[in-house]
Design a protein around this motif. Structure first.
Motif, short mmCIF file in Angstrom:
data_model
loop_
_atom_site.label_atom_id
_atom_site.label_comp_id
_atom_site.label_asym_id
_atom_site.label_seq_id
_atom_site.Cartn_x
_atom_site.Cartn_y
_atom_site.Cartn_z
N LYS A 159 0.84 -1.19 0.00
CA LYS A 159 0.00 0.00 0.00
C LYS A 159 0.88 1.25 0.00
O LYS A 159 1.77 1.37 0.84
CB LYS A 159 -0.92 0.00 1.24
CG LYS A 159 -1.79 1.22 1.36
CD LYS A 159 -2.84 1.32 0.26
CE LYS A 159 -3.58 2.65 0.31
NZ LYS A 159 -4.49 2.81 -0.85
N ARG A 160 0.63 2.11 -0.97
CA ARG A 160 1.41 3.35 -1.09
C ARG A 160 0.53 4.55 -0.85
O ARG A 160 -0.65 4.53 -1.17
CB ARG A 160 2.00 3.47 -2.50
CG ARG A 160 2.96 2.36 -2.87
CD ARG A 160 3.59 2.57 -4.24
NE ARG A 160 4.19 1.30 -4.67
CZ ARG A 160 3.57 0.41 -5.43
NH1 ARG A 160 2.36 0.65 -5.91
NH2 ARG A 160 4.17 -0.73 -5.73
N TYR A 161 1.13 5.60 -0.29
CA TYR A 161 0.50 6.92 -0.25
C TYR A 161 1.37 7.81 -1.14
O TYR A 161 2.50 8.12 -0.73
CB TYR A 161 0.47 7.47 1.16
CG TYR A 161 -0.34 6.64 2.13
CD1 TYR A 161 -1.73 6.61 2.07
CD2 TYR A 161 0.29 5.89 3.13
CE1 TYR A 161 -2.48 5.85 2.97
CE2 TYR A 161 -0.45 5.14 4.02
CZ TYR A 161 -1.83 5.13 3.94
OH TYR A 161 -2.57 4.39 4.83
N GLY A 162 0.89 8.16 -2.29
CA GLY A 162 1.74 8.89 -3.22
C GLY A 162 2.97 8.04 -3.53
O GLY A 162 2.82 6.87 -3.88
N ARG A 198 -9.26 0.80 3.02
CA ARG A 198 -8.29 1.22 1.99
C ARG A 198 -8.12 0.09 1.01
O ARG A 198 -8.19 -1.08 1.40
CB ARG A 198 -6.94 1.54 2.61
CG ARG A 198 -6.98 2.74 3.51
CD ARG A 198 -5.59 3.17 3.91
NE ARG A 198 -5.66 4.24 4.89
CZ ARG A 198 -5.87 5.52 4.59
NH1 ARG A 198 -6.01 5.89 3.32
NH2 ARG A 198 -5.93 6.43 5.53
N SER A 199 -7.87 0.45 -0.25
CA SER A 199 -7.65 -0.62 -1.22
C SER A 199 -6.16 -0.79 -1.45
O SER A 199 -5.43 0.17 -1.68
CB SER A 199 -8.38 -0.34 -2.52
OG SER A 199 -8.50 1.03 -2.71
P1 ADP Z 1 -7.81 4.17 -1.41
O1 ADP Z 1 -7.17 3.18 -0.50
O2 ADP Z 1 -9.27 3.97 -1.55
O3 ADP Z 1 -7.09 4.29 -2.70
P2 ADP Z 1 -6.79 6.08 0.48
O4 ADP Z 1 -7.68 6.22 1.66
O5 ADP Z 1 -5.58 5.24 0.62
O6 ADP Z 1 -7.67 5.61 -0.74
O7 ADP Z 1 -6.36 7.53 0.09
C1 ADP Z 1 -6.13 7.93 -1.24
C2 ADP Z 1 -5.02 8.96 -1.28
O8 ADP Z 1 -5.34 10.09 -0.47
C3 ADP Z 1 -3.74 8.40 -0.73
O9 ADP Z 1 -2.88 8.03 -1.78
C4 ADP Z 1 -3.13 9.48 0.11
O10 ADP Z 1 -2.02 10.06 -0.53
C5 ADP Z 1 -4.19 10.54 0.22
N1 ADP Z 1 -4.49 10.71 1.64
C6 ADP Z 1 -5.49 10.12 2.32
N2 ADP Z 1 -5.45 10.45 3.61
C7 ADP Z 1 -4.40 11.31 3.75
C8 ADP Z 1 -3.81 12.02 4.84
N3 ADP Z 1 -4.30 11.89 6.09
N4 ADP Z 1 -2.74 12.75 4.61
C9 ADP Z 1 -2.21 12.85 3.39
N5 ADP Z 1 -2.72 12.22 2.30
C10 ADP Z 1 -3.79 11.46 2.48
#
Ligand code: ADP
Ligand code: ADP
Length: 220
Positions: free
Chosen positions: A11-14, A53-54
């Protein structure tokens, strides 16, 4: 068969990889701990299990269901503990229990749960007037309302005083004794040792080891 299977979860955030190839299986009836420092990827992992989250890679099965399916079966199988910010602040305890019970086809007897959690004298109290420990117990009661087979408890005892923490530990053992499988996220080794049948040690989005507490202590 394991009740939860996590295979090579990513799982990646950005461009930040929070969870980087995590695999483990949780057996029915156990307390399975996920232990590691802040930022290790624990919450992200359980949020993927909960379907909040996916994943970007890998697969998860909870009782044979893919959490992304957002099915009613999954919601009934899995008890998710609400974060404090999600609790209905102004509602009274009895009102909240009544409302949340209506979300389930076969809800547990909420008065019994409240009794087990030692909150019967707080029924007419608003959530925001409860102490930290009482709020934690309420959030457990809400997580158990649907008679789930699996309960995910994330940092349940963080911020509690030592007595409230010990009470929470007794409570978690009581839940397990009712036959509920528990996934327990924590960053306290003492808590993991005391409660968990097995635990995954995580750091920087990866599993360092999965073993019994005694087995882990012997390794380090
Ligand atoms: P999904 O899992 O449905 O794809 P996420 O909940 O992981 O969605 O969030 C999608 C995007 O939103 C992430 O890639 C993240 O970068 C951004 N995001 C979500 N919550 C935060 C946060 N608290 N701070 C910074 N970025 C966030
Ligand atoms: P833990 O529960 O072990 O403290 P988390 O799963 O909360 O770890 O976070 C893992 C990593 O992902 C951390 O570096 C955190 O800053 C980052 N992170 C967590 N949630 C988000 C989000 N919604 N958006 C962007 N980055 C996030």
């Amino acid at each position: 068969m394991a009740i939860i299977e996590v295979n090579n979860l990513v799982k990646r955030y950005g461009d930040h990889t929070a969870v980087n190839g995590v695999s483990f299986a949780v057996e029915q009836g156990e307390i399975f701990g996920i232990l590691g420092p802040n930022g290790a990827g624990k919450t992200t992992t359980v949020e993927c299990i909960e379907g909040l989250r996916s994943p970007d890679g890998g697969s998860i099965s909870v009782g044979g269901i893919d959490p992304r399916s957002d099915s009613r079966e999954l919601r009934e199988l899995l008890g998710v503990q609400l974060q404090e910010s999600e609790l209905p602040d102004k509602m009274r305890v009895d009102e909240a229990m009544e409302l949340y019970s209506s979300f389930y086809r076969n809800p547990a007897d909420w008065r019994e749960l409240i009794g087990i959690l030692n909150l019967t004298d707080k029924l007419s109290t608003q959530f925001r007037r409860l102490s930290g420990g009482q709020k934690q117990r309420l959030s457990i009661a809400l997580a158990l309302l649907g008679n789930p087979k699996v309960a995910v408890l994330d940092e349940l005892t963080t911020g509690l005083d030592p007595q409230a923490r010990r009470d929470a530990w007794d409570l978690i053992e009581g839940i397990r004794d009712r036959g509920v499988t528990i996934v327990l996220v924590t960053h306290f080794m003492e808590e993991a040792e005391r409660l968990c049948d097995r635990l995954a040690l995580v750091d920087s989005g990866q599993i360092v080891a999965v073993d019994t507490p005694a087995g882990l202590v012997a390794k380090v």
